[in-house]
Design a protein around this motif. Sequence first.
Motif, PDB file in Angstrom:
ATOM      1  N   ARG A   1       1.108  -1.438   0.156  1.00 24.33           N
ATOM      2  CA  ARG A   1      -0.070  -0.067  -0.095  1.00 24.33           C
ATOM      3  C   ARG A   1       1.340   1.315   0.026  1.00 24.33           C
ATOM      4  NH1 ARG A   1      -2.443   2.669   4.259  1.00 24.33           N
ATOM      5  NH2 ARG A   1      -1.038   1.693   5.694  1.00 24.33           N
ATOM      6  N   ASN A   2       1.791   1.409   1.112  1.00 25.76           N
ATOM      7  CA  ASN A   2       2.655   2.798   0.667  1.00 25.76           C
ATOM      8  C   ASN A   2       3.518   2.799  -0.478  1.00 25.76           C
ATOM      9  OD1 ASN A   2       1.695   2.570   3.531  1.00 25.76           O
ATOM     10  ND2 ASN A   2       4.290   1.747   4.169  1.00 25.76           N
ATOM     11  N   ALA A   3       3.318   1.697  -1.094  1.00 27.14           N
ATOM     12  CA  ALA A   3       4.209   1.917  -2.447  1.00 27.14           C
ATOM     13  C   ALA A   3       3.661   2.420  -3.677  1.00 27.14           C
ATOM     14  CB  ALA A   3       5.720   0.579  -2.531  1.00 27.14           C
ATOM     15  N   TYR A   4       2.420   1.888  -3.329  1.00 26.97           N
ATOM     16  CA  TYR A   4       1.844   2.395  -4.466  1.00 26.97           C
ATOM     17  C   TYR A   4       0.748   2.912  -4.175  1.00 26.97           C
ATOM     18  CZ  TYR A   4       3.905  -1.823  -6.640  1.00 26.97           C
ATOM     19  OH  TYR A   4       4.943  -2.804  -7.167  1.00 26.97           O
ATOM     20  N   PHE A   5      -0.082   2.661  -3.402  1.00 25.94           N
ATOM     21  CA  PHE A   5      -1.429   4.131  -3.025  1.00 25.94           C
ATOM     22  C   PHE A   5      -0.870   4.120  -1.287  1.00 25.94           C
ATOM     23  CE2 PHE A   5      -2.646   2.061  -7.073  1.00 25.94           C
ATOM     24  CZ  PHE A   5      -3.158   2.108  -7.347  1.00 25.94           C
ATOM     25  N   PRO A   6      -0.240   5.581  -1.351  1.00 25.63           N
ATOM     26  CA  PRO A   6      -0.235   5.216   0.036  1.00 25.63           C
ATOM     27  C   PRO A   6      -0.958   6.333   0.982  1.00 25.63           C
ATOM     28  CG  PRO A   6       1.255   7.136  -1.554  1.00 25.63           C
ATOM     29  CD  PRO A   6       1.106   5.760  -2.170  1.00 25.63           C
ATOM     30  N   GLU A   7      -1.938   6.538   0.426  1.00 24.29           N
ATOM     31  CA  GLU A   7      -3.723   7.249   0.270  1.00 24.29           C
ATOM     32  C   GLU A   7      -4.580   6.463   0.653  1.00 24.29           C
ATOM     33  OE1 GLU A   7      -3.529  11.288   1.794  1.00 24.29           O
ATOM     34  OE2 GLU A   7      -1.160  10.684   0.608  1.00 24.29           O
ATOM     35  N   ALA A   8      -4.385   5.360   0.142  1.00 20.29           N
ATOM     36  CA  ALA A   8      -5.423   4.330   0.321  1.00 20.29           C
ATOM     37  C   ALA A   8      -5.350   3.892   2.152  1.00 20.29           C
ATOM     38  CB  ALA A   8      -5.365   2.633  -0.567  1.00 20.29           C
ATOM     39  N   ARG A   9      -6.917   3.359   2.575  1.00 24.45           N
ATOM     40  CA  ARG A   9      -6.673   2.962   3.604  1.00 24.45           C
ATOM     41  C   ARG A   9      -6.891   1.163   3.762  1.00 24.45           C
ATOM     42  NH1 ARG A   9      -7.893   6.738   7.700  1.00 24.45           N
ATOM     43  NH2 ARG A   9      -8.926   5.919   9.078  1.00 24.45           N
ATOM     44  N   ILE A  10      -6.322   0.851   4.591  1.00 23.70           N
ATOM     45  CA  ILE A  10      -6.205  -0.857   4.671  1.00 23.70           C
ATOM     46  C   ILE A  10      -7.498  -1.336   6.259  1.00 23.70           C
ATOM     47  CG2 ILE A  10      -4.568  -2.791   5.829  1.00 23.70           C
ATOM     48  CD1 ILE A  10      -3.053  -1.660   4.094  1.00 23.70           C
ATOM     49  N   ALA A  11      -8.382  -2.013   5.867  1.00 26.09           N
ATOM     50  CA  ALA A  11      -9.754  -2.438   6.757  1.00 26.09           C
ATOM     51  C   ALA A  11      -9.251  -3.753   6.855  1.00 26.09           C
ATOM     52  CB  ALA A  11     -10.561  -1.638   5.911  1.00 26.09           C
ATOM     53  N   VAL A  12     -10.305  -4.132   7.602  1.00 23.18           N
ATOM     54  CA  VAL A  12     -10.516  -5.960   7.904  1.00 23.18           C
ATOM     55  C   VAL A  12     -11.958  -6.138   8.258  1.00 23.18           C
ATOM     56  CG1 VAL A  12      -9.647  -7.493   9.427  1.00 23.18           C
ATOM     57  CG2 VAL A  12      -7.473  -6.109   8.975  1.00 23.18           C
ATOM     58  N   LEU A  13     -12.672  -6.322   7.965  1.00 27.18           N
ATOM     59  CA  LEU A  13     -13.718  -6.581   8.488  1.00 27.18           C
ATOM     60  C   LEU A  13     -13.784  -8.263   9.415  1.00 27.18           C
ATOM     61  CD1 LEU A  13     -15.964  -6.165   5.072  1.00 27.18           C
ATOM     62  CD2 LEU A  13     -15.821  -4.795   7.158  1.00 27.18           C
ATOM     63  N   SER A  14     -14.045  -8.241  10.460  1.00 28.49           N
ATOM     64  CA  SER A  14     -13.599  -9.409  11.415  1.00 28.49           C
ATOM     65  C   SER A  14     -14.930  -9.609  12.657  1.00 28.49           C
ATOM     66  CB  SER A  14     -12.422  -9.895  11.630  1.00 28.49           C
ATOM     67  OG  SER A  14     -12.003 -10.581  13.271  1.00 28.49           O
ATOM     68  N   ASN A  15     -15.142 -10.761  13.093  1.00 32.80           N
ATOM     69  CA  ASN A  15     -15.975 -11.129  13.631  1.00 32.80           C
ATOM     70  C   ASN A  15     -15.719 -11.256  14.839  1.00 32.80           C
ATOM     71  OD1 ASN A  15     -15.455 -13.685  14.073  1.00 32.80           O
ATOM     72  ND2 ASN A  15     -16.225 -14.561  13.075  1.00 32.80           N
ATOM     73  N   ALA A  16     -14.739 -10.756  15.329  1.00 32.52           N
ATOM     74  CA  ALA A  16     -13.844 -10.581  16.534  1.00 32.52           C
ATOM     75  C   ALA A  16     -13.507 -11.699  17.358  1.00 32.52           C
ATOM     76  CB  ALA A  16     -15.042  -9.287  17.283  1.00 32.52           C
ATOM     77  N   THR A  17     -13.749 -12.935  17.098  1.00 23.45           N
ATOM     78  CA  THR A  17     -13.978 -13.834  17.262  1.00 23.45           C
ATOM     79  C   THR A  17     -12.010 -14.139  18.178  1.00 23.45           C
ATOM     80  OG1 THR A  17     -14.035 -15.411  15.672  1.00 23.45           O
ATOM     81  CG2 THR A  17     -16.066 -15.065  17.019  1.00 23.45           C
ATOM     82  N   LEU A  18     -11.343 -14.201  17.098  1.00 21.20           N
ATOM     83  CA  LEU A  18      -9.743 -14.246  17.061  1.00 21.20           C
ATOM     84  C   LEU A  18      -9.176 -13.433  18.020  1.00 21.20           C
ATOM     85  CD1 LEU A  18      -9.750 -16.408  13.900  1.00 21.20           C
ATOM     86  CD2 LEU A  18      -9.779 -17.775  17.070  1.00 21.20           C
ATOM     87  N   ILE A  19      -9.981 -12.372  18.847  1.00 23.10           N
ATOM     88  CA  ILE A  19      -8.854 -11.204  19.320  1.00 23.10           C
ATOM     89  C   ILE A  19      -8.039 -11.013  19.865  1.00 23.10           C
ATOM     90  CG2 ILE A  19     -10.159  -9.570  17.562  1.00 23.10           C
ATOM     91  CD1 ILE A  19     -11.258  -8.716  19.955  1.00 23.10           C
ATOM     92  N   HIS A  20      -8.621 -12.569  21.175  1.00 18.42           N
ATOM     93  CA  HIS A  20      -7.706 -12.618  22.232  1.00 18.42           C
ATOM     94  C   HIS A  20      -6.277 -13.717  21.833  1.00 18.42           C
ATOM     95  CE1 HIS A  20      -9.259 -16.944  20.679  1.00 18.42           C
ATOM     96  NE2 HIS A  20      -8.219 -17.437  20.917  1.00 18.42           N
ATOM     97  N   LYS A  21      -6.168 -13.802  20.402  1.00 20.55           N
ATOM     98  CA  LYS A  21      -4.526 -14.342  19.758  1.00 20.55           C
ATOM     99  C   LYS A  21      -3.381 -12.941  19.722  1.00 20.55           C
ATOM    100  CE  LYS A  21      -4.878 -17.912  16.901  1.00 20.55           C
ATOM    101  NZ  LYS A  21      -4.548 -18.471  15.561  1.00 20.55           N
ATOM    102  N   THR A  22      -2.656 -12.987  20.089  1.00 17.51           N
ATOM    103  CA  THR A  22      -1.861 -12.134  20.301  1.00 17.51           C
ATOM    104  C   THR A  22      -1.187 -12.113  18.482  1.00 17.51           C
ATOM    105  OG1 THR A  22      -0.813 -12.722  22.352  1.00 17.51           O
ATOM    106  CG2 THR A  22       1.058 -11.408  20.592  1.00 17.51           C
ATOM    107  N   SER A  23      -1.207 -12.932  17.317  1.00 16.63           N
ATOM    108  CA  SER A  23      -0.777 -12.429  16.312  1.00 16.63           C
ATOM    109  C   SER A  23      -1.873 -11.413  15.242  1.00 16.63           C
ATOM    110  CB  SER A  23      -0.363 -13.825  15.549  1.00 16.63           C
ATOM    111  OG  SER A  23      -1.596 -14.393  16.057  1.00 16.63           O
ATOM    112  N   VAL A  24      -3.609 -12.023  16.355  1.00 17.15           N
ATOM    113  CA  VAL A  24      -4.540 -11.267  15.538  1.00 17.15           C
ATOM    114  C   VAL A  24      -4.264  -9.639  15.594  1.00 17.15           C
ATOM    115  CG1 VAL A  24      -6.806 -11.118  15.617  1.00 17.15           C
ATOM    116  CG2 VAL A  24      -5.413 -13.118  14.743  1.00 17.15           C
ATOM    117  N   TYR A  25      -4.296  -9.682  17.257  1.00 20.00           N
ATOM    118  CA  TYR A  25      -4.534  -8.470  17.621  1.00 20.00           C
ATOM    119  C   TYR A  25      -3.051  -7.316  17.609  1.00 20.00           C
ATOM    120  CZ  TYR A  25      -4.100  -4.352  20.906  1.00 20.00           C
ATOM    121  OH  TYR A  25      -3.819  -3.479  21.889  1.00 20.00           O
TER     122      TYR A  25
END
Length: 259
Positions: free
Chosen positions: A109-133
């Motif tokens: 994103r930073n290389a090609y479209f630095p103004e674009a946002r990155i979004a994740v649509l998640s059901n939040a069930t795995l946010i207890h995992k350190t890597s996901v958080y």
Amino acid sequence: MGTFLFDKIIFGPVQSRRLGISLGINLLPVNKKICTFDCIYCECGFNGDNASATTQMPSRLQVKTELETVLKQMQSKGQAPHVITFAGNGEPTIHKDFEGIINDTIVLRNAYFPEARIAVLSNATLIHKTSVYDALIKVDDNILKLDSGLEETIQVLDQPNPGFSLNELIDNLMKFNGQLIIQTMFVRGTYKGNQIDNTTDADIDSWLKLVKKASPKSVMIYTIERDTPVDGLVKIPLVELKKIARRVEDMGISTQVSG
């Protein structure tokens, strides 16, 4: 009613109701939905559909390679996305290399479209995992689902995997210290002969309390737009959605409503 699966790793760009011009990333198989929820309104159908299909998730390298190819093409055509969105055929945080893929996407994103946002649509069930958080805290739009303040409603509407706890979910949402967006699908109708409606006073009052506790930077309120796997579900009128939104805004939290 008819449902569909995303048949590519990178899809779009499409005009999203909530996000603008969105380039999608599907980290799940292209021939089967895999999710820790089995929402009765999901446009991708149920987890049990295509049960006999042999499935394979894309590798981290595949995602990176295909994303860069599409970004190069868009750049050459002068087509800038507003957002790069992780969505697709289920829960994106299931992917074992989710954090690494997020890191790769930020670099591209930073290389090609630095103004674009990155979004994740998640059901939040795995946010207890350190890597996901750790991955979600890096993205611009960390969009996490909360469809009701009542666990019994969530059990019917979202059909989470065994072991789901609403109290644990809220505790984990609070760990983002406001760096999240709550997304809520409002719907009513019938399912297996029972009434389902997460716009009741009990649902909304309890939901508002949990939204306040999670303290998101904003809330996305929406209703069904596409086909669902269950007949008998209906859209919530825009006027009702706006009434709910006003109650959120009265708490000092901005809202976005999609009818």
